[in-house]
Motif scaffolding. Structure first.
Motif, PDB file in Angstrom:
ATOM      1  N   ILE A  75      11.726  13.912  -2.495  1.00 44.69           N
ATOM      2  CA  ILE A  75      10.621  14.060  -1.543  1.00 44.69           C
ATOM      3  C   ILE A  75      10.411  12.805  -0.704  1.00 44.69           C
ATOM      4  N   GLY A  76      11.282  11.817  -0.890  1.00 42.53           N
ATOM      5  CA  GLY A  76      11.121  10.562  -0.158  1.00 42.53           C
ATOM      6  C   GLY A  76      10.276   9.581  -0.950  1.00 42.53           C
ATOM      7  N   GLY A  77      10.676   8.311  -0.895  1.00 36.14           N
ATOM      8  CA  GLY A  77       9.889   7.286  -1.578  1.00 36.14           C
ATOM      9  C   GLY A  77      10.109   7.237  -3.075  1.00 36.14           C
ATOM     10  N   HIS A  78      11.371   7.289  -3.516  1.00 38.21           N
ATOM     11  CA  HIS A  78      11.636   7.191  -4.958  1.00 38.21           C
ATOM     12  C   HIS A  78      11.062   5.913  -5.558  1.00 38.21           C
ATOM     13  N   LYS A  79      11.015   4.841  -4.767  1.00 38.02           N
ATOM     14  CA  LYS A  79      10.490   3.588  -5.298  1.00 38.02           C
ATOM     15  C   LYS A  79       9.013   3.692  -5.643  1.00 38.02           C
ATOM     16  N   TYR A  80       8.362   4.777  -5.179  1.00 36.90           N
ATOM     17  CA  TYR A  80       6.949   4.973  -5.498  1.00 36.90           C
ATOM     18  C   TYR A  80       6.757   5.874  -6.708  1.00 36.90           C
ATOM     19  N   GLY A  81       7.844   6.247  -7.388  1.00 38.04           N
ATOM     20  CA  GLY A  81       7.748   7.129  -8.546  1.00 38.04           C
ATOM     21  C   GLY A  81       6.932   6.500  -9.669  1.00 38.04           C
ATOM     22  N   ALA A  82       6.371   7.295 -10.530  1.00 41.05           N
ATOM     23  CA  ALA A  82       6.490   8.750 -10.507  1.00 41.05           C
ATOM     24  C   ALA A  82       5.572   9.350  -9.439  1.00 41.05           C
ATOM     25  N   SER A 101       0.826  -1.206   0.000  1.00 41.40           N
ATOM     26  CA  SER A 101       0.000   0.000   0.000  1.00 41.40           C
ATOM     27  C   SER A 101       0.861   1.256   0.000  1.00 41.40           C
ATOM     28  N   LEU A 102       0.389   2.289  -0.694  1.00 39.89           N
ATOM     29  CA  LEU A 102       1.051   3.590  -0.704  1.00 39.89           C
ATOM     30  C   LEU A 102       0.614   4.470   0.469  1.00 39.89           C
ATOM     31  N   TRP A 103      -0.521   4.154   1.041  1.00 46.33           N
ATOM     32  CA  TRP A 103      -1.150   5.030   2.023  1.00 46.33           C
ATOM     33  C   TRP A 103      -0.231   5.295   3.212  1.00 46.33           C
ATOM     34  N   GLU A 104      -0.100   6.583   3.539  1.00 48.36           N
ATOM     35  CA  GLU A 104       0.712   7.057   4.665  1.00 48.36           C
ATOM     36  C   GLU A 104       2.202   6.735   4.502  1.00 48.36           C
ATOM     37  N   THR A 105       2.669   6.678   3.245  1.00 53.05           N
ATOM     38  CA  THR A 105       4.103   6.534   3.006  1.00 53.05           C
ATOM     39  C   THR A 105       4.788   7.894   2.945  1.00 53.05           C
ATOM     40  N   SER A 106       4.045   8.949   3.215  1.00 56.86           N
ATOM     41  CA  SER A 106       4.613  10.273   3.420  1.00 56.86           C
ATOM     42  C   SER A 106       4.009  10.852   4.693  1.00 56.86           C
ATOM     43  N   LYS A 107       4.834  11.558   5.470  1.00 60.26           N
ATOM     44  CA  LYS A 107       4.380  12.089   6.752  1.00 60.26           C
ATOM     45  C   LYS A 107       3.618  13.402   6.554  1.00 60.26           C
ATOM     46  N   PRO A 108       2.572  13.617   7.339  1.00 59.85           N
ATOM     47  CA  PRO A 108       1.837  14.892   7.270  1.00 59.85           C
ATOM     48  C   PRO A 108       2.731  16.080   7.626  1.00 59.85           C
TER      49      PRO A 108
END
Length: 310
Positions: free
Chosen positions: A250-257, A55-62
């Protein structure tokens, strides 16, 4: 775990995400995320994660504030904030120490700092101080406000003074902002005229994937925005447009683009991951024109800030 039980786990997680989105005021898009008419593709060498790979959800901090620093560049050193005495370094250091000063930013008091391909008139003119990043402009999001002509010596004090003012004006639903503050007469403040900003990570020095995918995504986005008379490039400040720009890691390059969207009218902030060129038209139609309609399986983060009136 049996297949049926595994499917129930996924359904339960999807339902939880959808409930959180609804509570934030986001609507799930009923449109397909893939545009079947788009012929643009990434090179065969580019491998984008499949949605089944977690899941991608919450893979970046608020966070409560993002400070965008224009550089006119599309790539930066591995650590874009490492050069001492330059605006990125000074602002990044300020952000690490300052978030808790501003409870009005909300529970997510983290402050994010990014350098960007945005280019100001001073950068275009070859202004030495701006080119050397000892003086420059800052874009404060989600306020949609520019801080103009600030120096490295003054930037921390200027931000400390202006952010509480902007929070107060926003919460009072003011339709105007300050133009100057007494202690820094050379610094001016300007409202961005755009309805939305879209940022794409293009930090090739950190990750080659970003350097390949971001230009393709940007070109495809600008094609669709031009068709809608919404595209705004550098120097075009007509009201109501959308500007597409690059930012550093921005963090999470593996989630690109990765695609980061700010919507002015509703105060919505959307982070999408695992995006491809055939996702561009749905992103524009649903996220931009549809006022923040989203696809739960593609979301890294959603935030909704108090809308601004100015």
């Amino acid at each position: 775990m049996a297949l049926g039980s595994l499917l129930n786990v996924f359904k339960s997680k999807d339902a939880k995400i959808e409930a959180e989105l609804l509570a934030q005021g986001f609507e799930k898009s009923e449109c397909d995320f893939d545009c079947g008419t788009c012929s643009t593709k990434f090179p065969n060498s580019v491998k984008i994660q499949d949605d089944s790979e977690g899941s991608l959800w919450e893979t970046s901090k608020p966070y409560g504030l993002q400070v965008i620093i224009p550089t006119g560049k599309t790539d930066w050193p591995h650590d874009a904030y490492s050069e001492e005495g330059k605006l990125p370094n000074i602002v990044s250091n300020w952000a690490e120490k300052s978030a808790e000063k501003f409870p009005g930013l909300g529970s997510a008091t983290n402050i994010k700092v990014s350098v960007s391909s945005l280019c100001t008139p001073e950068l275009n003119s070859g202004n030495e101080e701006h080119a050397n990043q000892t003086r420059g402009d800052l874009l404060l999001l989600p306020f949609f406000v520019w801080v103009r002509n600030v120096t490295v010596e003054d930037v921390a004090q200027v931000l400390d003074e202006v952010i509480p003012i902007l929070l107060d004006l926003r919460d009072k639903k003011s339709d105007t902002i300050i133009e100057k503050i007494d202690n820094f007469p050379e610094v001016t403040f300007e409202i961005s005229k755009f309805q939305s900003y879209i940022f794409l990570c293009s930090h090739r020095t950190r990750d080659k994937l970003c350097g390949i995918t971001a230009p393709i995504m940007k070109k495809e986005m600008e094609i669709h925005l031009r068709d809608l008379d919404l595209h705004r490039d550098e120097g075009d400040d007509r009201e109501g447009g959308v500007q597409v720009s690059y930012v550093n890691h921005i963090g999470g390059h593996k989630y690109g683009a990765n695609v980061i969207i700010y919507l002015r009218k509703s105060g919505k902030n959307i982070w999408l991951g695992r995006c491809r060129p055939n996702n561009v038209q749905p992103i524009i139609d649903e996220c931009i024109l549809g006022d923040g309609k989203v696809w739960p399986e593609k979301l890294r983060l959603t935030q909704r800030h108090n809308p601004i009136e100015w």
